[in-house]
Design an enzyme around this catalytic site. Structure first.
Site, mmCIF file in Angstrom:
data_model
loop_
_atom_site.group_PDB
_atom_site.id
_atom_site.type_symbol
_atom_site.label_atom_id
_atom_site.label_comp_id
_atom_site.label_asym_id
_atom_site.label_seq_id
_atom_site.Cartn_x
_atom_site.Cartn_y
_atom_site.Cartn_z
ATOM 1 N N LYS A 82 4.965 -8.042 -11.921
ATOM 2 C CA LYS A 82 4.697 -9.480 -12.016
ATOM 3 C C LYS A 82 5.274 -9.995 -13.330
ATOM 4 C CE LYS A 82 0.751 -12.712 -11.475
ATOM 5 N NZ LYS A 82 -0.710 -12.803 -11.258
ATOM 6 N N SER A 157 -2.135 -15.617 -7.267
ATOM 7 C CA SER A 157 -0.905 -15.981 -7.933
ATOM 8 C C SER A 157 0.162 -14.892 -7.903
ATOM 9 C CB SER A 157 -1.197 -16.343 -9.389
ATOM 10 O OG SER A 157 -1.657 -15.198 -10.090
ATOM 11 N N SER A 181 -6.158 -12.983 -7.677
ATOM 12 C CA SER A 181 -4.696 -13.038 -7.590
ATOM 13 C C SER A 181 -3.999 -11.767 -7.154
ATOM 14 C CB SER A 181 -4.105 -13.486 -8.921
ATOM 15 O OG SER A 181 -4.129 -14.882 -8.997
HETATM 16 N N1 GLN Z 1 -6.476 -18.682 -7.739
HETATM 17 C C1 GLN Z 1 -7.288 -18.489 -8.908
HETATM 18 C C2 GLN Z 1 -6.858 -19.487 -9.968
HETATM 19 O O1 GLN Z 1 -6.016 -20.264 -9.688
HETATM 20 C C3 GLN Z 1 -7.155 -17.089 -9.413
HETATM 21 C C4 GLN Z 1 -5.884 -16.837 -10.093
HETATM 22 C C5 GLN Z 1 -5.767 -15.434 -10.626
HETATM 23 O O2 GLN Z 1 -6.506 -14.530 -10.241
HETATM 24 N N2 GLN Z 1 -4.861 -15.264 -11.564
HETATM 25 O O3 GLN Z 1 -7.340 -19.500 -11.055
#
Ligand code: GLN
Length: 489
Positions: A82, A157, A181
């Protein structure tokens, strides 16, 4: 939607073949790079493909094998990272304009450990900017598409990392999970995704979003690949003060122990919102574990449903503080302006996307004098209530089963203009970030439109091994019911 004829080779098999001299790492990496070449134009899983470095590293691995040296448990395995994991001398963008041109001066601890284990890095994967989102649409590099259906999102994400494994651009990839995410995109892309116990994996070199919630974990085709990947990156790191003082997690050894006698918890007051196809697959997962000898027990978790609310105070609060360092002075881009203060403002105005700005504003508000107790302070109390709920549940159950995502992959654009709808994607994943407990998503057949469904397994802190045992049992069940498996390359 495309289906595929043969199963992808597992990382475990790839590494064994390379170590035994049956396969050459250079041929393996060429095969993966060719697939990326052919299909990533459409998927957009990568912000950067490291073709030359990957070929060079693969040749080094082959050289080690020919000299009789062991390159390690991930010998020659194509791995994607990532793009919020720092790689020395290689651009690391967080899919944000603000980091344009920045090259980290050091590697993340996980990157060092993977390289030392023989991994071959094929590229840096796309994400929602600074890991804020659930669809990988909030990216300065454009959205990633779901390899199972390119009109749909891969989740987020870590959507690029999930898609990279689903499309077999990499055998294993890594993401970060602050609120879901890793687990949510794993579910939407039909791969295994793990958020380990907080502190089991070093965060050194992971660009911080919510430091008390962030954890790095793997995506893989199989539970045993995920186990090897997580064993490789886990274990104490003096460079991360929140890293647990113990050695690597031990997961592979107990994978095949089965689930006879395991107490599997069903949360009776789980927040509503899962679609009926996902609920059906969850029921099928309970049945599969019961058939394999587990005992299903009911647990109540009244505070679980407040997780989302608490998270959207705590995570933005931490993010607003963490992102203060991107000011046009130390990293990436700068928008020139007549004085320093207006340069900060101009750079941050140009450099950050809309969702990141929304989070910074939410967080700054929640932390301001006069509101701190009402918002941030109360959210921390809710966090405690959720931890109490988990403790009570884990007195009765060894693991808990929930959906990983409320629905299968949704269409691009569907939730892009509705932040609350997007936030609700993480209803089932967020609570275990608030407590630091491990969670993982395992592919368990398909739902609507033949798209993958992931079942989430939750376990108490440092019981990652028990969680993996349950995951392996679900995987075995699916292997015995091949007709329900879908794949995407
Ligand atoms: N979708 C969640 C957010 O937008 C979690 C994102 C994540 O785990 N990095 O904060």
């Amino acid at each position: 939607m495309s289906s595929m004829s043969d199963q992808p080779t597992t990382a475990v098999d790839l590494a064994r073949n390379v170590r035994d001299g049956i396969a050459k790492a250079v041929d393996v990496v060429d095969e993966y790079l060719a697939r990326i070449d052919e299909r990533d134009g459409e998927i957009n899983a990568f912000n950067l493909v490291l073709a030359d470095q990957a070929r060079e590293r693969a040749a080094e691995i082959d050289e080690m094998v020919s000299l009789g040296r062991d390159p390690g448990p991930l010998a020659g395995v194509p791995v994607a990272l990532k793009d919020n994991l720092c790689t020395r001398g290689i651009p690391t963008t967080c899919s944000s304009k603000i980091l344009a041109g920045w090259e980290p001066p050091y590697d993340a601890t996980v990157v060092t450990r993977l390289r030392d284990a023989g991994a071959v890095f094929v590229g840096k994967t796309n994400l929602d900017e600074f890991a804020m989102g659930s669809s990988t649409e909030n990216s300065a590099f454009g959205p990633t598409r779901n390899p199972h259906d390119t009109t749909r999102v891969p989740g987020g994400s870590s959507g690029g990392s999930a898609a990279a494994v689903a499309a077999n651009f990499a055998a294993v990839s890594f993401g970060s999970d602050t609120g879901g995410s890793i687990r949510q995109p794993a579910a939407l892309c039909g791969v295994v995704g793990v958020k380990p116990t907080y502190g089991a994996v070093s965060r050194l070199g992971l660009i911080a979003f919510g430091s008390s919630l962030d954890q790095i974990g793997p995506f893989a085709h199989t539970v045993s690949d995920a186990a090897v990947a997580l064993e490789t990156i886990s274990g104490h790191d003096p460079g991360d003060s929140t890293s647990i003082q113990q050695g690597p997690l031990d997961l592979s050894r107990t994978l095949d122990l089965g689930v006879a006698g395991l107490r599997v918890g069903r949360i009776t007051d789980l927040p509503k919102g899962a679609s009926s196809d996902v609920e059906e697959r969850l029921e099928a997962a309970f049945d599969a574990l019961r058939e394999a000898g587990a005992e299903i027990v009911d647990v109540e978790m009244p505070a679980f449903s407040y997780g989302l609310t608490a998270y959207y105070l705590i995570a933005p609060a931490e993010a607003s503080s963490n992102l203060a360092r991107f000011d046009g002075v130390r990293f990436g881009m700068r928008t020139p302006a007549p004085d320093t203060n207006s340069m900060y403002t101009a750079t941050r105005t140009d450099g950050f996307g809309a969702e990141v700005k929304r989070r910074i504003m939410l967080g700054t508000y929640a932390l301001s004098a006069g509101y701190y107790d009402a918002y941030y302070g109360r959210a921390q109390k809710v966090r405690r209530l959720i931890a109490n709920d988990f403790a009570a549940a884990y007195a009765k159950a060894d693991v808990l089963l929930t959906p990983a995502s409320p629905t299968v992959a949704f269409a691009l654009g569907d939730k892009a203009s509705d932040p609350l709808a997007m936030y609700l994607c993480d209803t089932y994943t967020i609570p275990s970030n608030l407590t630091g407990d491990p969670g993982m998503s395992v592919p368990f057949g398909t739902g609507e439109h033949g798209l993958p469904v992931g079942v989430q397994i939750l376990a108490p802190a440092l019981k990652d091994d028990v969680m993996f045992q349950a995951a392996a049992a679900l995987e075995r069940h699916m292997q015995n019911h091949q007709d329900q498996i879908v794949s995407a390359s």
